[in-house]
Every structure is written in C-alpha cells, then in structure tokens.
Design a protein around this motif. Structure first.
Motif, short mmCIF file in Angstrom:
data_model
loop_
_atom_site.label_atom_id
_atom_site.label_comp_id
_atom_site.label_asym_id
_atom_site.label_seq_id
_atom_site.Cartn_x
_atom_site.Cartn_y
_atom_site.Cartn_z
N LEU A 446 0.83 -1.16 0.26
CA LEU A 446 0.08 -0.01 -0.04
C LEU A 446 0.82 1.05 0.15
O LEU A 446 1.97 1.19 0.67
CB LEU A 446 -0.92 0.01 1.36
N PRO A 447 0.62 2.31 -0.74
CA PRO A 447 1.15 3.48 -0.69
C PRO A 447 1.04 4.29 0.69
O PRO A 447 0.03 4.01 1.05
CB PRO A 447 0.57 4.36 -1.86
N HIS A 448 1.96 5.15 1.06
CA HIS A 448 1.66 5.73 2.42
C HIS A 448 0.59 6.78 2.43
O HIS A 448 -0.02 6.81 3.53
CB HIS A 448 2.95 6.40 2.72
N TYR A 449 0.07 7.16 1.27
CA TYR A 449 -1.03 8.01 1.26
C TYR A 449 -2.38 7.37 1.42
O TYR A 449 -3.50 7.93 1.43
CB TYR A 449 -1.16 9.08 -0.02
N PHE A 450 -2.27 5.99 1.20
CA PHE A 450 -3.42 5.24 1.30
C PHE A 450 -3.40 4.02 2.07
O PHE A 450 -3.29 2.91 1.65
CB PHE A 450 -3.98 4.79 -0.23
N SER A 451 -2.88 4.17 3.25
CA SER A 451 -2.50 3.19 4.35
C SER A 451 -3.74 2.47 4.77
O SER A 451 -4.96 2.78 4.49
CB SER A 451 -1.85 3.72 5.63
N ALA A 452 -3.55 1.38 5.46
CA ALA A 452 -4.75 0.63 6.08
C ALA A 452 -5.48 1.18 6.87
O ALA A 452 -6.80 1.36 7.09
CB ALA A 452 -4.16 -0.79 6.81
N THR A 453 -4.87 2.27 7.69
CA THR A 453 -5.67 3.04 8.66
C THR A 453 -6.80 4.06 7.80
O THR A 453 -7.95 4.13 8.25
CB THR A 453 -4.74 4.03 9.49
N ILE A 454 -6.30 4.72 6.68
CA ILE A 454 -7.04 5.40 5.96
C ILE A 454 -8.15 4.71 5.28
O ILE A 454 -9.53 5.19 5.37
CB ILE A 454 -6.25 6.18 5.07
N ILE A 455 -7.76 3.60 4.81
CA ILE A 455 -9.00 2.79 4.29
C ILE A 455 -9.98 2.44 5.15
O ILE A 455 -11.22 2.30 5.23
CB ILE A 455 -8.19 1.27 3.76
N GLY A 456 -9.60 1.86 6.37
CA GLY A 456 -10.34 1.58 7.83
C GLY A 456 -11.46 2.58 7.96
O GLY A 456 -12.65 2.55 8.11
N VAL A 457 -10.83 3.76 8.06
CA VAL A 457 -11.45 5.03 8.67
C VAL A 457 -12.79 5.53 7.42
O VAL A 457 -13.79 5.65 7.97
CB VAL A 457 -10.63 6.14 8.83
N THR A 458 -12.15 5.34 6.45
CA THR A 458 -13.07 5.79 5.36
C THR A 458 -14.15 4.80 5.18
O THR A 458 -15.36 4.91 5.08
CB THR A 458 -12.12 5.68 4.00
N ALA A 459 -13.85 3.38 5.20
CA ALA A 459 -15.01 2.25 5.31
C ALA A 459 -15.89 2.50 6.28
O ALA A 459 -17.17 2.40 6.23
CB ALA A 459 -14.51 1.04 5.21
N SER A 460 -15.47 2.80 7.57
CA SER A 460 -16.30 3.22 8.75
C SER A 460 -17.24 4.10 8.54
O SER A 460 -18.54 3.90 8.62
CB SER A 460 -15.39 3.36 9.96
N LEU A 461 -16.81 5.58 7.99
CA LEU A 461 -17.51 6.47 7.83
C LEU A 461 -18.67 6.19 6.77
O LEU A 461 -19.89 6.51 7.04
CB LEU A 461 -16.61 7.81 7.45
N VAL A 462 -18.03 5.67 5.98
CA VAL A 462 -18.98 5.29 4.77
C VAL A 462 -20.20 4.61 5.00
O VAL A 462 -21.53 4.77 4.94
CB VAL A 462 -18.38 4.72 3.34
N THR A 463 -19.70 3.70 5.80
CA THR A 463 -20.78 2.69 6.42
C THR A 463 -21.79 3.12 7.31
O THR A 463 -22.85 2.82 7.29
CB THR A 463 -20.18 1.51 7.23
#
Length: 594
Positions: A446-463
């Motif tokens: 994963l690139p640093h600008y799209f880390s697992a943390t960013i993916i997780g936060v985005t998924a949580s907010l969208v959900t």
C-alpha cells in the motif's frame, strides 16, 4: 546479581506490594472497574502517561530514532498528543458523564444495544491482547538482557510481576502503581538525559555533532534517513507516512480504551480536562528527551544491535551505575504499568462486555477471566517473535478506524443509529486489519497516502452514513445522547473553572514558546553543523527543519483557546446555562432503565 538487575527486581517487588495493598480497599465492582470514580488529577495524569509509556517507547521508538529518524521525531509538532486534548473535550468528559464501568458498555448504553457493546468488547480483547503480548515481551527482553534469566524465564517473571496485583486490585491498584511508576521513569528519564547531554557539551553542541555524523548521515534532518534500505523512498514519502501515523495515533490517544477509560475514574469533569492537558505536555517533554537521547547514543556507539537495546546499552555504559540502574528500573516500570492496564481492560471486557451474564457481575468471575486472558497472552508470547515497534503501530491504529468515527459521533451526531454504530465498528476494524495483514505477508504494497488506517476510517464513515440513512434513531438513543449534554451541577463551579482554565492557557504558552526553543537549540546548531546557514550566518528559512519549527503554534494555540472557550462556557456559573434535570433521562444514563 549486579546493581542493574537488583534495582529492577526491587522495583518490581515494591510495585507488587503496593498494588496488593491497594487491593485490600476494593469492596465492589465500582472500586474494581473505575477506582470508585474518585481519582484526582495527579492519579489520572499518572495513569494516562504510564499506560502509553511502555517498553515500546524506551526500546522500540528509541531504537527507531537511533536507527535514523531522530530529526523528524524531534521536529514534528505534537500532532499525536493533541489527541489527549480534543479527546477529553469532545469525548472523554461525556464518557465520564455516562458513569459506565467500561468504554464498551458506554457504547452499549448509548445505542441501547448489547451487540454494539459486545463488538466493542471483542475488539478490545483482540487488539489489546496483542498489545499485552508486545509489552510483556518488551519487559522480558529487558530482564533477559540484565539478568542471568533466559528469555522464557524472563517472560514468566515479567508476567507474574504485573498479573498478580492486577487481578487482585483492579483499577485501584493499577492507577496507584501507574502513578508511582510514572514518577519513577519520568525522574529517571530527565536526570539521565541531562547527564548525557551535559557530557556531550550541551544541546547545541550535541545537535551540531549529529549533523556531521558520518555513520548515519541525515539522521538529524527533518526527514531522517530515507531511501534504499528504508521504508521510504523519498523525504515526501516519509512526510506522508509520518503525518498519517501521527493523526491516527492522535485519535488513539483521544478514544482508545487504555486512554479514554481513565476518564471514567476521574473525580469530576474538571479532572478529566486538566489531567488530559497536563498529560499532553508531560508526554511531549518525555518523548523529546527519549527520542533525542536515542539518536544521540550514535555519538558514542553507532553499531548497537539490535537497535531496540540502545537505551539499555546507554544505561549500562554511559552514566554512573546507580543512575543507569534507576533508568532501567524506570523502563521496567513503564512496561509493567502498560501491561497491567492492558490486562485489566481485556479482563474487564471479557467479563463485563462480551459474555452474557445471567447473574450480576461479581469480582470473582472478573478475576478468573482476567487470569485466563493473561495466561493466553503468556503462552502466545513464547511463540510470537518480538517486533515491538511495528506491532505497536499496527495495534494502536485499529482503534482509530474501528472506534474513532463511532466514538465522536456517539456524542455529536443525532442521526447515527445502533446498526450504523455496529457495522461502522465492524467495517473499520476489518478494513484496517485485513489490508495490514496482507501487506505484512507481502501480498500487497500500500502507498503511504492510502494506508490501512485511512482505508479503515473511510470504510467506517461510509458505512455509518449509509446504514444510518436506512434506519431510524430510537427514542432511547435520543434520550441518552441528550442527557450526555447536561453538565453536572457540581461541575458548574467558578473556582474549579478558573483552575481548569490555567491548564488551557498553558497550552497557548507552550505553542507560543516552542518555536523559539526549537530554532535556538535544534535548527540553528543543525544548520551550523550541516553547513546550511544563510549567507549572513543566521537561520536559513528555506529548509524543512526551519519550517517545521514554526508549526507548534498552529496546533496548540487554537487548541488552548478553544479549550478555554469550552471550559468557560460549559462550567462557569455565569456562562453555563442552567439545565433542568430530567429524571427519566437520568435513569437512562445510569443504566437503571433500558
């Protein structure tokens, strides 16, 4: 037995004795889970700092700065520690207002949902069990390095040192021993750092020499060592990674169970706010000393292997034996304090939040389950290879994505539903853990600008947004949230408010002062050593080091002013609006009615 191992064993025995003494005052579940909700500022400050300072700081992160990242760890503004402040103002004081015994139960009460509470508890057990493993291994590494004990023997010794008193005394013992441990490792760190820096000729001379060190060039620059052989191809890659990690850990400090749960023990909401602000300042100071000394050790020995033992080597070789012994005892205390915190939280969640209870919660059941959880962590420690720094980063950010959005929205959103909270936590957790796991085993990069943390936060907010739109907030959920925004009458006090305002203005003073100190004692000597001064011999303002030195006011001055505004408006009798106490809502909040 030499002075180093003797000091560690003596300190372990003292903390064990004090913890067990505190256990004698535990009378009921309220004492065991939240220390009777009577803790003053010094105890909340002590346990907040001690629960985050562990072997990961003194060994893992100090080793990280020793390896090559001293500069950015010294120059970056306190993005992470800002989480203590906005966490207390926007979540922590409302958490305490709920009077829940655990943070997971707060979520259960807020959304009138047992399954939300169970999921929260399961995340605590899953994530903090790994963290418990990490700090136990850190303590074992220290013991095995200092004594004649083998690594397995050291694991058992470290585990027994914190497990026995934690099981017996619960939160009462944990916050008391945490505070004593905090005092020990704080004093040891300050004195040790002063001795090392003085031996090197003072701060300015030491930084100038670091700018010229040939074995690790650029270790003192704003981006540290990057490029081949590191995780970051360019300085920009490091910048993106560091900002992402700092912001993620800022949320960890704001809402994670091992930090926010301390607010449940506070005497009142003023203690919550004051302790959090002073914790932020204390953590900034101690981290600067540890990270700075971690890098400066290179001036004595740039070839310590593994790098996680750099502070241990320094304690045994660079200072008088008695001072080194005190520092090592302090490092051991830091490891034990965090371990006791994690063990108590995992045990509390196993007994209170996850398991269905046909009978009211009792201390015996909680203690037995805590022992079982601790035993599992001990057994796992024998088979899991130690990886203190990177495991610490991973576990902490799990709470950023799974708990962060739900925690703040539980207080401030009128529209978030129980289903949205459940699935927001679940997706935030999965979309962090799965990408992290795949990246760890080399399946993805994963690139640093799209880390697992960013993916997780985005998924949580969208959900949360999507599920909330498909459902409706119940009357019970609305009632509980409204009650959270009623300030307790006993906290609307002019004297308490003025004292708490002092803490807020301390943030402003810190933000205004730091640029001058950083420029004088870091940037100027670094540029002198690196040959980067301006033509007139002054500071070259076109460098990353100079620009980063100016960033602290951007964070801490607004935080201090905003905090002062909220404190005055929320708690001073002349500013706070009188609030009628609704008996129905009070029952909802106390959990007496569901």
């Amino acid at each position: 037995m030499d002075i180093f191992s003797l000091s560690v064993f003596i300190s372990m025995f003292i903390f064990f004795a004090i913890g067990n003494f505190a256990g004698r005052t535990v009378k009921d579940a309220d004492d065991y889970f939240v220390a009777g909700r009577r803790a003053p500022t010094i105890l909340i400050l002590g346990t907040l700092v001690a629960s985050v300072f562990s072997s990961t700081i003194f060994l893992g992160e100090a080793g990280f700065t020793y390896d090559g990242q001293m500069g950015p760890y010294m120059l970056f503004p306190g993005i992470t520690t800002a989480g203590y402040i906005y966490g207390a103002l926007l979540f922590g004081r409302y958490l305490r207002r709920s009077r829940a015994p655990t943070v997971a139960e707060f979520f259960g009460r807020r959304f009138n949902s047992r399954r939300v509470q169970q999921l929260s508890g399961a995340i605590i057990i899953g994530a903090l069990s790994i963290y418990l493993l990490v700090v136990t291994q850190g303590g074992a590494l220290l013991l095995s390095d200092l004594t004649g004990l083998s690594y397995p023997q050291s694991l058992i010794t470290a585990w027994l040192a914190y497990t026995l008193f934690t099981i017996y005394s619960g939160s009462k013992g944990v916050i008391l021993t945490d505070t004593l441990m905090f005092i020990l490792f704080a004093v040891a760190t300050v004195v040790f750092s002063v001795v090392i820096i003085s031996d090197l000729g003072g701060v300015s001379t030491a930084i100038e020499r670091m700018a010229q060190i040939e074995s690790k060039p650029e270790i003192a620059s704003w981006h540290g060592i990057v490029g081949e052989g590191t995780e970051w191809a360019t300085p920009i890659d490091y910048l993106i990674w560091a900002i992402t990690i700092d912001m993620a850990w800022s949320v960890v400090y704001a809402v994670s169970p091992w930090q926010s749960s301390r607010h449940l023990m506070a005497r009142n909401e003023h203690v919550v706010i004051r302790a959090s602000i002073y914790t932020a300042l204390a953590v900034i100071l101690l981290q600067a000393l540890i990270y700075g000394v971690g890098g400066l050790i290179n001036l004595y020995n740039p070839n310590i292997t593994p790098s996680e033992t750099a502070m241990i080597w320094a304690a045994k070789n660079l200072v008088p034996d008695y001072l080194g012994a005190i520092l090592l005892a302090g490092i051991m205390a830091a490891a034990l304090s965090s371990a006791s915190t994690f063990l108590s939280l995992v045990g509390f969640s196993a007994s209170n939040d996850v398991l269905s209870r046909p009978q009211p919660l009792n201390l015996r059941t909680t203690r037995v389950l805590t022992l079982v959880v601790g035993a599992i962590a001990l057994v796992t420690s024998f088979f899991f290879p130690p990886n203190i720094f990177w495991l610490m980063l991973f576990v902490g950010t799990v709470f950023t994505s799974s708990w962060g959005p739900v925690a703040f929205m539980s207080v401030w959103s009128k529209r978030i539903t129980a289903d949205a909270a459940f699935w927001g936590m679940a997706t935030g957790f999965l979309f962090n853990v799965v990408p992290s796991g795949l990246e760890y085993i080399g399946v993805i990069d994963l690139p640093h600008y799209f880390s697992a943390t960013i993916i997780g936060v985005t998924a949580s907010l969208v959900t949360i947004v999507m599920v909330s739109r498909a459902g409706e907030v119940t009357a019970a959920e609305t009632a509980f949230r409204l009650r959270l925004h009623e300030t307790p009458a006993e906290d609307r006090d002019a004297t308490k408010t003025r004292t708490t305002m002092i803490a807020a203005f301390a943030l402003v003073a810190y933000g205004l002062t730091m640029p001058f100190l950083t420029l004088r004692f870091y940037v100027l000597p670094y540029q002198r050593g690196a040959g980067e001064l301006a033509a007139d011999g002054g500071i070259n303002w076109q460098t990353g080091e100079a620009l980063l030195a100016l960033t602290s006011p951007l964070i801490y001055v607004p935080l201090g002013l905003y905090g002062a505004y909220l404190i005055w408006r929320g708690y001073h009798p002349r500013a706070a609006k009188p609030q009628a106490q609704n008996p129905v809502l009070s029952e909802e909040l106390s959990g007496e009615k569901t």
